[in-house]
Design a protein around this motif. Structure first.
Motif, PDB file in Angstrom:
ATOM      1  N   SER A   7       0.798  -1.230   0.000  1.00 63.59           N
ATOM      2  CA  SER A   7       0.000   0.000   0.000  1.00 63.59           C
ATOM      3  C   SER A   7       0.829   1.278   0.000  1.00 63.59           C
ATOM      4  N   GLN A   8       2.120   1.188  -0.127  1.00 65.31           N
ATOM      5  CA  GLN A   8       2.958   2.386  -0.102  1.00 65.31           C
ATOM      6  C   GLN A   8       2.708   3.233  -1.349  1.00 65.31           C
ATOM      7  N   PRO A   9       2.865   4.561  -1.212  1.00 65.49           N
ATOM      8  CA  PRO A   9       2.513   5.476  -2.314  1.00 65.49           C
ATOM      9  C   PRO A   9       3.318   5.293  -3.599  1.00 65.49           C
ATOM     10  N   ALA A  26      -4.230  -1.268  -4.504  1.00 63.84           N
ATOM     11  CA  ALA A  26      -5.553  -1.862  -4.313  1.00 63.84           C
ATOM     12  C   ALA A  26      -5.427  -3.294  -3.786  1.00 63.84           C
ATOM     13  N   PHE A  27      -4.458  -4.026  -4.275  1.00 70.06           N
ATOM     14  CA  PHE A  27      -4.204  -5.384  -3.778  1.00 70.06           C
ATOM     15  C   PHE A  27      -3.770  -5.342  -2.317  1.00 70.06           C
TER      16      PHE A  27
END
Length: 100
Positions: free
Chosen positions: A44-46, A54-55
């Motif tokens: 989820s890191q930018p 999303a995964f």
């Protein structure tokens, strides 16, 4: 070895892997929740693509809500129920002779 055998072995390997993951998740839920949370944070890191983020959000484990159906086992209130005799609701046994 023909292509059909390779496909067959791949399908069997995927089924065995899915079964093992399911059993591991049922037998060690706290450990798998920690692993899923750490993987979720990494994905989820930018800097990652949108589908990877999303995964990562999808991998995020459910949070405990304090409900007894969570299975979080933090309060020990969801443990096994005491036997009926410990509650005072004991029903006496009745022995009857066999009918002939």
């Amino acid at each position: 070895m023909s292509t059909s055998f390779v496909v067959q072995y791949i399908v069997i390997a995927l089924i065995v892997l899915a079964s093992a993951l399911y059993a591991f998740r049922k037998l060690a839920p706290a450990l798998t929740n920690r692993w899923m949370a750490s993987a979720s944070i990494r994905f989820s890191q930018p800097g990652h693509a949108a589908w990877v983020r999303a995964f990562g959000r999808r991998l995020q484990p459910k949070q405990a809500t304090g409900d007894c159906s969570d299975g979080c086992s933090t309060c020990s209130a969801c443990g096994p129920k005491p036997p009926a005799s410990a509650k005072g609701d004991a029903m006496p046994l009745e022995f009857r002779p066999r009918q002939r």
